[in-house]
Design an enzyme around this catalytic site. Structure first.
Site, PDB file in Angstrom:
ATOM      1  N   ARG A   1      30.045  38.352  63.059  1.00 56.99           N
ATOM      2  CA  ARG A   1      30.110  39.687  62.445  1.00 56.99           C
ATOM      3  C   ARG A   1      29.053  39.833  61.359  1.00 56.99           C
ATOM      4  NH1 ARG A   1      34.912  42.644  62.279  1.00 56.99           N
ATOM      5  NH2 ARG A   1      34.809  43.013  60.045  1.00 56.99           N
TER       6      ARG A   1
ATOM      7  N   ARG B   1      19.468  37.128  58.351  1.00 55.25           N
ATOM      8  CA  ARG B   1      18.219  37.884  58.301  1.00 55.25           C
ATOM      9  C   ARG B   1      17.124  37.111  57.593  1.00 55.25           C
ATOM     10  NH1 ARG B   1      20.643  42.404  55.635  1.00 55.25           N
ATOM     11  NH2 ARG B   1      21.583  43.484  57.386  1.00 55.25           N
TER      12      ARG B   1
ATOM     13  N   ARG C   1      47.230  37.431  60.198  1.00 53.18           N
ATOM     14  CA  ARG C   1      47.065  37.086  58.789  1.00 53.18           C
ATOM     15  C   ARG C   1      47.528  38.276  57.972  1.00 53.18           C
ATOM     16  NH1 ARG C   1      47.326  32.389  56.756  1.00 53.18           N
ATOM     17  NH2 ARG C   1      45.675  32.401  55.182  1.00 53.18           N
TER      18      ARG C   1
ATOM     19  N   ARG D   1      38.434  37.501  47.571  1.00 52.66           N
ATOM     20  CA  ARG D   1      37.436  38.378  46.956  1.00 52.66           C
ATOM     21  C   ARG D   1      38.072  39.241  45.880  1.00 52.66           C
ATOM     22  NH1 ARG D   1      36.160  41.322  52.833  1.00 52.66           N
ATOM     23  NH2 ARG D   1      38.335  41.698  53.344  1.00 52.66           N
TER      24      ARG D   1
ATOM     25  N   GLU E   1      42.301  39.755  46.321  1.00 55.49           N
ATOM     26  CA  GLU E   1      42.856  39.734  47.684  1.00 55.49           C
ATOM     27  C   GLU E   1      43.301  38.308  48.038  1.00 55.49           C
ATOM     28  OE1 GLU E   1      40.370  42.300  50.132  1.00 55.49           O
ATOM     29  OE2 GLU E   1      40.806  40.990  51.830  1.00 55.49           O
TER      30      GLU E   1
ATOM     31  N   TYR F   1      40.222  42.694  66.516  1.00 55.88           N
ATOM     32  CA  TYR F   1      39.649  42.721  65.164  1.00 55.88           C
ATOM     33  C   TYR F   1      38.664  43.898  65.087  1.00 55.88           C
ATOM     34  CZ  TYR F   1      37.522  40.383  61.010  1.00 55.88           C
ATOM     35  OH  TYR F   1      37.052  40.048  59.764  1.00 55.88           O
TER      36      TYR F   1
ATOM     37  N   ASP G   1      36.833  47.299  63.611  1.00 58.05           N
ATOM     38  CA  ASP G   1      36.471  48.055  62.420  1.00 58.05           C
ATOM     39  C   ASP G   1      36.756  49.544  62.661  1.00 58.05           C
ATOM     40  OD1 ASP G   1      35.742  46.099  60.634  1.00 58.05           O
ATOM     41  OD2 ASP G   1      33.683  45.990  61.342  1.00 58.05           O
TER      42      ASP G   1
END
Ligand code: FAD
Ligand code: UDP
Length: 371
Positions: A170, A174, A247, A279, A299, A347, A349
């Site tokens: 995901r 770069r 989860r 996070r 979180e 999963y 988005d």
């Protein structure tokens, strides 16, 4: 009374209800929570739009989906550039030249590629079979150890060796100095929060909150010709093939009056294993807020059990096998449509959920004799 009973007012249920209502159908949308929107729900605290179920950044490469969602809200130009904190060392994400430079002192893409290639060779991985092997073969062992292993194992509660490789794919890798977390053409945050999008979608549609489908199954089913189910597919079938793993998360939200800028970024990931949260989000930065105060959310990941909210499907081999059995049953239903993250155990988005809902509506209305 109704053509469709839509169970769940998250993005899937709301897009579905909106689109079929536009085409003359009548829907009743129910949700067991006390608000609409599912996990994209936002709420104002101290004048700041707080993402109650974790950071949500809209991104897509698909112009049709971008135009679609822009009907319901104005989006700002927010670009997600999360930062990783590994025991006090700060690294840019996703993995890019800034990360490689900070870690190894390399300056050029060629040097970075060489460094990764050396580490990949030493690890001797040909075809990656799990998340650990995939991560090492993409970015090498140093990044895996500092920025991936600890975060992944606390996020998923499993060894990275037991997790599927797609989860780490995901994230972009770069060889430019570009900290944009996504490669997509379109990205932003709805100005004023996500709840307004859902409210606009559900305008003029009957909604009942604090209603759990399973507590009133028979009377609710009797109200409509068809059911659209966006809850947990294993629960729908009374766990007959076994319980799927999910989860869950706990969100600790705090108002901090003593500062207007707590961490200098919307999202900071704590990538060591020991820090119990994955996070911290500082919500005002999603909308470039200038309030005197700030709101943050930590979180904490945990294993799902009954009475907790399921947030992430765990698509390992064991669960995929169980899900396949539920899907076979679901595919045979003529009066129930399954959609969204929980009912299809994917999963997804937000942009993928919208695309799936639009395809489902199209398929459904083509099939319907009155259309
Ligand atoms: P949900 O939002 O889960 O909606 C399902 C609804 O059904 C819920 O409201 C639930 O209460 C209701 N329901 C379930 N069972 C019952 C029942 N028995 N009776 C009545 N109601 C019921 N996506 C992005 O694109 N960008 C991001 O940055 C991003 N960040 C994320 C961060 C986190 C922490 C999480 C968990 C997800 C993130 N996502 C992100 C994914 C995004 O949240 C989902 O793609 C989207 O919200 C899924 O919509 P949905 O309708 O499938 O499910
Ligand atoms: N990940 C990681 N370190 C990070 C961020 C992500 O190892 O700093 C891994 C982790 O396994 C995570 C996955 O990459 O579950 C996907 O990250 P993403 O940010 O897409 O997760 P989400 O926002 O969906 O929780």
């Amino acid at each position: 009374m109704y053509n469709y009973l839509v169970i769940g007012s998250g993005l899937f249920g709301s897009v579905f209800a909106h689109e079929v209502t536009k085409r003359g159908k009548k829907c009743l949308v129910i949700d067991r929570r006390n608000h609409v929107g599912g996990n994209i729900f936002t709420e104002q605290i101290e004048g700041i739009n707080v993402h109650k179920y974790g950071a949500h950044i809209f991104h897509t490469n698909n112009k049709r989906i971008w135009d679609y969602v822009n009907q319901f809200a104005k989006f700002n130009r927010y670009t997600n550039t999360p930062v990783a904190n590994y025991k006090g060392e700060i690294y840019n994400l996703p993995f890019n030249m800034n990360t490689f430079n900070k870690l190894w002192g390399v300056i050029t893409p060629e040097e970075a590629k060489q460094k990764i290639e050396e580490q990949r060779k030493t690890a001797n991985i040909s075809t990656p079979n799990n998340l650990e092997e995939q991560a090492i073969s993409l970015v090498g062992t140093d990044i895996y150890e500092k920025l991936i292993k600890g975060y992944t194992e606390k996020q998923w509660g499993r060894s990275a060796k037991e997790l599927p490789p797609f989860i780490i794919r995901r994230l972009p890798v770069r060889f430019t100095y570009d900290n944009n977390y996504f490669n997509d053409k379109y990205q932003g945050i709805p100005i004023g929060g996500y709840t307004g999008i859902i409210k606009n979608m559900l305008k003029d549609i009957d909604v009942r909150l604090n209603v759990d489908f399973f507590e009133h199954r028979e009377e609710l089913e009797a109200l409509a010709d068809k059911v659209v189910f966006t809850g947990m597919v294993d629960q729908y079938y009374e766990y007959r093939f076994g319980v799927l793993d999910y989860r869950s998360l706990q969100f600790e939200t705090k108002v901090i009056d003593s500062t207007d800028n707590f961490q200098g970024n919307a999202v900071i990931n704590y990538t060591d294993r020991e820090t119990p949260y994955t996070r911290i989000i500082e919500h005002k930065h999603f909308e470039f807020g200038t309030q005197d105060t700030t709101v943050i959310t930590e979180e904490y990941p945990m294993e799902w059990k009954k009475n907790l909210e399921p947030y992430y499907p765990i698509n390992n081999e064991k669960n995929n096998k169980i899900y396949k059995k539920y899907k076979e049953l679901a595919d045979k239903e003529s009066k129930v449509i399954f959609g969204g993250r929980l009912a299809t155990y994917k999963y997804y988005d937000m942009h993928q959920v919208i695309a799936e809902a639009l395809t489902t509506v199209h398929r459904e209305l083509l099939k319907s004799p009155s259309n």
